[in-house]
Write an enzyme that holds these catalytic residues in place. Structure first.
Site, short mmCIF file in Angstrom:
data_model
loop_
_atom_site.label_atom_id
_atom_site.label_comp_id
_atom_site.label_asym_id
_atom_site.label_seq_id
_atom_site.Cartn_x
_atom_site.Cartn_y
_atom_site.Cartn_z
N GLY A 185 4.32 1.15 1.09
CA GLY A 185 5.39 0.76 0.97
C GLY A 185 6.30 1.26 2.56
N GLY B 56 -2.56 -13.52 3.17
CA GLY B 56 -3.48 -13.23 1.74
C GLY B 56 -3.22 -12.38 1.92
CB THR C 162 -0.98 -0.16 1.14
OG1 THR C 162 0.14 -0.02 2.09
CG2 THR C 162 -2.11 -1.37 0.91
CD GLU D 89 3.70 -7.97 10.29
OE1 GLU D 89 5.05 -8.34 9.28
OE2 GLU D 89 4.35 -8.34 11.48
CE1 TYR E 283 9.07 4.84 16.94
CE2 TYR E 283 10.24 6.61 17.00
CZ TYR E 283 9.19 5.62 16.46
OH TYR E 283 9.45 5.46 15.19
CB ALA F 247 2.43 -14.57 6.35
CB ILE G 224 -6.13 -6.28 4.86
CG1 ILE G 224 -6.06 -8.13 5.49
CG2 ILE G 224 -7.50 -5.62 5.31
CD1 ILE G 224 -5.23 -7.21 6.84
#
Lengths: 548, 548
Positions: free
Chosen positions: B142, B275, B140, B271, B470, B273, B277
C-alpha cells in the site's frame, strides 16, 4: 562450429559482404574442405546442386498498380523484380534453406525487392502494401537460420522484400551518454567500422557478423560472441523507432524507467511481425586498447561448466567465455594433443578486452578462479586460434554440402540446474533420430564407411542464473536431407521443451520454432501478442506467419 | 530525504510493519521533529487533522451476491468490509493521499478487502469481479506514491481491494541457479529475512522497504538503494506468474532468450492493469559477509555527477552510490562542517557489499577514480550515517505535516548529457510555482518568517547511459496544500517532459503520471497496451484508470 582457416585477425578487418545465396559469406574467402572434415564426407561424390543463376522463381503476383505506387514513392530504380534479386532475397541460411536452393526451389522468393531511403518511406511502403494486401518481409543481412524471411503467402497478393540497405547512417553519437543512433540497414561490420573511426565499439560479434544488419540484430534479439563483456544486443538497445502500417512508435525516453511496461522489449524480438525497426539507439563502449585470449583445459564438460558458473555468478566475467565439449574440442583443435592429459578434455576459451591494466587485473582474477575450479592453463595459443578463426566456421557448410554432409546448428538456454539434463537429452534426440536408433535399423545418416553423425556442444553465453547450449551437428546425408534434418530438428525441439528450456537463445523463432514458441509462452500470452499485432498491423501484412 | 534518527543498523533488523494510515511506518518508531526541521515549520501551529478512526468511508456498493460468492471462495473471515479495513486500504502514501485522509476524505476507499490464499483464488476473484463489473485493486504494502491504489470507480459496481498478504511463501530456492520463487504478498523485509536464513539476499532496499511487498515491487518496477550492485527489481525477475480474469500467464522459461518479445517486461510495470502478479522467480545473491560505506566531498554537483558517470561507465561500480546536491547535503548532515571546504559542497556516499577481499579491491579501485575526479575522502562517518538512517526519512513526513510543512518527493531519469538541464529545469519549475514567482506576488509557500521552499536533489541510480534525479521538496503550506502541491507537481511534470526525460524512474505511473506517460509513449503504443488489456481483462476491472 569453429574452423581454423581464414585470417580474420580482427573483426574490424571484416568487410561488409554481399553474400551470394546459397553460399555463405565473402566469395573471396570461399574455402576448400580441410582434410579432417573431408574424412567425414566418406565416399560421397561432390554435388554442388543447381547453380543459383539457374534457379527461376515463380511468376510475380504483386499487382502492377501496387508496383507503380512503390516506384512513385522510392524511385523506379529502387523497386527490383529481377530473378537474381528475388533469389538473393529468398529465405535465409539454415541448412534446409541452402538445400532448397540447391535443388532449384525458389518457391518462397519475394515478388519484388524494394529499397526505401528512410523511415518515412518505410511507413508509406507498409501502408501501400497493407491497403493492397501484399505481405512485407524486412530484410537486412538475410542471415536468418529459422525461416524468418519466408512468410506465409496464403491470403496475400504477393510478397515484398523490404531491403533496408539504404538506411545505413550512423545518425548521432552522444559521447557523454555513450549512446549511438544507427539506422537499421547498416550491416554489423559497417556499423562497427563507423564507430571505430570515432574510438567506439558496439562489441557485438555474432557468427553472422559479416552479413547481418542492425535491424536484424534488434528484431531477433541477437547475441554475439562477446556477450559476457558487452551484453546481448537487446541489452544494448536504449531506444528504437518502429515503422508500422499505422504509423510510428518511438521508444526509449530514458535508459531505464518505471514508466509502465518496457515496451522496447515488446518490439525487440518481434521479427517484423509488428512492423519494421528503422533505427536503434545503442549503448557503445570505448574501443578496446588491449585484448588477450587464453585457452584452458578441463577434464570434463561438467567441470568446465562449474567454472563458467562461478565466473558468471561471482565474477569476474571475461569479455568472451566459451566451453566446448569433448567432441567439439577434439574436432576443432588442429592438434588436440596440445590439451594434454589422458583424454582430450574440454577447451575453455576466455577473452578480455579493454584498458590494459583492467584487462590484466580481470584476467588474473578470472584465472585464479579457473585454476581453483580445476582448469589447466594452455596459454594464449588456443584462445588466439579461436579468435582468429571465429568467423570461418560457416564457410565449411557449402563444401560439406557439396560432399554430401550436412552441417547445422541449433541452440537453447536454460537454468544452470537443468543444463546437463538438457545437453544429454538434446544430444540423444539428435543422434538417435539421425542414426535411426530405436527403429532397429541403421539410419540414413551413417556413411558406407560407418561414420556416424557428430553432435558437438558448447556454452558461449553465461548469466548468473543459467547459460546457453549451442549444438553443431555434422552428418552424412541420404536421399532426402531436408526430411532427414527436419526429423532431427523436431526431435531436438521436443527434447528442449520437455526439459523446460527455451526453444532459442539467439537464433529467434521465425517459422521453424513457431509451434514450440507458442507452447513456451502459452495461449493467453500469444493472444496478447496477436492483439498487439492487430493494433499496429490490422491487415496482417507484416511478415505473416513469422513468430505469431 | 534522509533523516538521521532511528537505529536501523541493518536492513535485516527492519521488521514487517503493519503501517497505520495516514502515518508512515512502524508505530513504535514514530519520531519527533528534529530542531533543524522544526525551524522550517516557522510559526505554524500543530494540526494532526482528523484521526483515522474518525474517518468514515462512503457506503458500500458491491452487490451482496458478489460478496457472498467471494466469501464462499475464500472464507467469510477473509472478506472484510469494516471501516477500519477500508480506510487502511485507501490510496497510498503520497502527500496528497496523506492530506486527504487528514481532512477525513476516504472517498477512494474500497468497498471490501479480500484476502485470497493462493494464485487460483486470485484468478477466481478476478473472474467473479469481472462478471459483476466490480473493479479490483491489487494490494501488497500500500505504499504507492502515484495514486496506484485509487482506481477510477466510474462505470463499476464497486471496488475490491485484493490484499495479497496471505501469499507469503518462499516457495523454492534453486541454489545452483541462484533463483528463488517468492509469492507476491511477501513484504520486502519478510522476503529478505527468509532468504537470509538460508544465506541469500535479494539486495532490494527501496525507501518503502518496511511496508512494500514483492508483488508491488514487480508491478511498479521498483528500484532499491543498492541498485548499482544488485540491480533494479525488474532486472532481478527471471520469471513471474500473472493471474488475469481470463486465466494464468506464466513467463520466464529461461534466464534470457530470443524467443520473441520479452513478455516479462510487458507485465513488469503493468501496475495491476493486466491482472495480479502472484509470484516471481528472482535472482538472489549470497548474503554479503562484509560491507563498507564511505563519504566523499565534491565541490559541486557537476563534479560529483562526472565522478558517478565515470564509475557507471568504466567501473568499478559500488553497491550503493549516491550524490546529494548542496542543499540536500547541508540539510541532511547534522554537522555540514564535517565536509570542510569553503562551501558545504556535495556529499557522495559509496557502499560496497560482498566477500571481504572483493569489497576491499572494489573500494580501492573506485576510490582511485573518485580521487582522480576531484573527490575528497571523508572516511566512513558520513557513509555509515546515511546507511543507518536511510529508512528514517519518511518518518519526518507526518510531524512536518502536523506542523504545516509539506514534504514530498518526485523523481525522473534521463541520459547523462541532459542531466543538468533536467535538474535546473525541474528545480526552477517547483520553486517558481510554490513561491508564486512569475505571478508578481509572493506565493503561498513562504512562511511569515520568509522561509522559502527547499528543493533538494540527489542521484541514487546510475547507468552507463544516464542516471535518475530524485527531488525532495519541503515547503510550508497555506490554506489548500493539496492544490498548492498539485500546481508544483504539474509544473515539474511539464519540465520533465519538456527536456525529454521519463516521467518516473521508480515511483511508477498510477493515476498521477498517467497523462505524462501517455505523452511519453505516444498514441500507437498506448493503443497496443490497451489491446493487451482488452485481451486479458475484457471487462476492464483490473485497476481501472491506472496506467492506461
Amino acid at each position: 562450429m569453429t574452423g581454423k582457416q581464414g585470417s580474420t585477425a580482427d573483426e574490424t578487418a571484416i568487410p561488409v559482404v554481399d553474400m551470394r545465396r546459397p553460399r555463405w559469406g565473402d566469395p573471396a574467402r570461399v574455402t576448400e574442405l580441410p582434410a579432417a572434415a573431408a574424412a567425414l564426407a566418406g565416399d560421397a561424390t561432390e554435388d554442388r546442386g543447381v547453380a543459383p543463376e539457374a534457379v527461376t522463381p515463380p511468376a510475380q503476383t504483386v499487382p502492377s498498380a501496387v508496383r507503380a505506387d512503390l516506384e512513385a514513392l522510392v524511385g523506379t530504380e529502387h523497386v527490383v523484380g529481377s530473378d537474381d534479386a528475388r533469389v538473393q532475397h529468398t529465405r535465409g541460411y539454415s541448412t534446409p534453406d541452402l538445400l532448397r536452393l540447391r535443388i532449384g526451389d525458389a518457391s518462397d522468393a519475394p515478388d519484388l525487392v524494394v529499397y526505401p531511403a528512410d523511415h518515412d518511406e518505410v511507413v508509406r511502403i507498409l501502408q501501400i502494401c497493407a491497403a493492397a494486401k501484399v505481405a512485407v518481409v524486412p530484410f537486412t543481412g538475410g542471415t536468418s537460420v529459422v525461416g524468418g524471411l519466408a512468410p506465409d503467402r496464403a491470403g496475400f497478393d504477393g510478397v515484398v522484400s523490404l531491403d533496408l540497405r539504404r538506411l545505413d547512417r550512423l545518425v548521432e553519437i552522444d559521447e557523454i551518454s555513450r549512446v549511438a543512433t544507427l539506422e537499421a540497414g547498416l550491416r554489423g561490420s559497417a556499423a562497427e567500422a563507423l564507430l571505430r573511426e570515432r574510438g567506439w565499439t558496439l562489441g557485438h560479434f555474432p557468427q553472422s557478423y559479416e552479413g547481418a544488419g542492425i535491424g536484424g540484430y534488434a528484431a531477433t534479439r541477437s547475441a554475439g560472441q562477446s556477450s559476457a563483456g558487452y551484453g546481448r544486443f537487446d541489452e544494448m538497445v536504449e531506444g528504437l523507432v518502429l515503422a508500422t502500417p499505422r504509423g510510428t512508435v518511438e521508444l526509449g525516453t530514458a535508459p531505464r524507467s518505471a514508466a509502465g511496461p518496457d515496451l522496447r522489449q515488446l518490439i525487440l524480438g518481434s521479427e517484423g511481425a509488428f512492423g519494421v525497426i528503422t533505427s536503434v539507439r545503442l549503448r557503445v563502449r570505448p574501443a578496446p586498447a588491449t585484448r588477450l585470449f587464453d585457452g584452458w583445459r578441463f577434464d570434463s564438460f561438467a567441470d568446465g561448466a562449474t567454472a563458467l558458473r562461478r565466473l558468471a555468478q561471482d565474477g569476474p566475467l571475461p569479455t568472451v567465455i566459451r566451453l566446448s565439449d569433448e567432441v567439439e574440442t577434439a574436432i576443432n583443435l588442429a592438434d588436440p594433443a596440445q590439451l594434454g592429459g589422458e583424454s582430450t578434455g574440454c577447451l575453455v576459451v576466455t577473452g578480455y578486452e579493454g584498458e590494459e591494466r583492467e584487462v590484466l587485473r580481470r584476467r588474473d582474477a578470472a584465472s585464479e578462479v579457473l585454476v581453483d575450479a580445476g582448469g589447466t592453463a594452455l596459454g594464449t595459443g588456443p584462445g588466439e586460434s579461436w579468435r582468429t578463426g571465429r568467423f570461418a566456421g560457416p564457410y565449411l557448410r557449402d563444401p560439406l554440402l557439396d560432399a554430401g554432409v550436412l552441417v547445422e546448428t541449433l541452440e537453447t538456454v536454460t537454468y544452470w540446474s537443468k543444463l546437463h539434463e538438457l545437453r544429454a537429452s538434446v544430444t540423444a534426440a539428435i543422434t538417435d533420430t539421425l542414426t535411426g536408433a530405436g527403429s532397429g535399423a541403421s539410419g540414413p545418416n551413417v556413411t558406407a564407411s560407418g561414420t556416424p553423425p557428430l553432435v558437438m556442444c558448447h556454452i558461449s553465453h553465461v548469466y548468473s542464473s543459467g547459460a546457453s547450449l549451442y549444438f553443431t551437428v555434422v552428418a552424412p546425408f541420404g536421399a532426402d536431407p531436408i526430411a532427414e534434418w527436419a526429423a532431427a530438428k523436431t526431435a531436438a525441439n521436443a527434447a528442449i521443451r520437455a526439459t523446460g528450456a527455451s526453444i532459442t537463445h539467439h537464433h529467434a523463432i521465425g517459422r521453424d520454432h513457431r509451434d514450440a514458441y507458442h507452447d513456451e509462452i502459452g495461449p493467453l500470452a500469444l493472444e496478447a501478442l496477436r492483439a498487439v499485432k492487430a493494433t499496429v498491423d490490422p491487415d496482417g501484412v507484416c511478415n505473416p506467419g513469422i513468430l505469431i
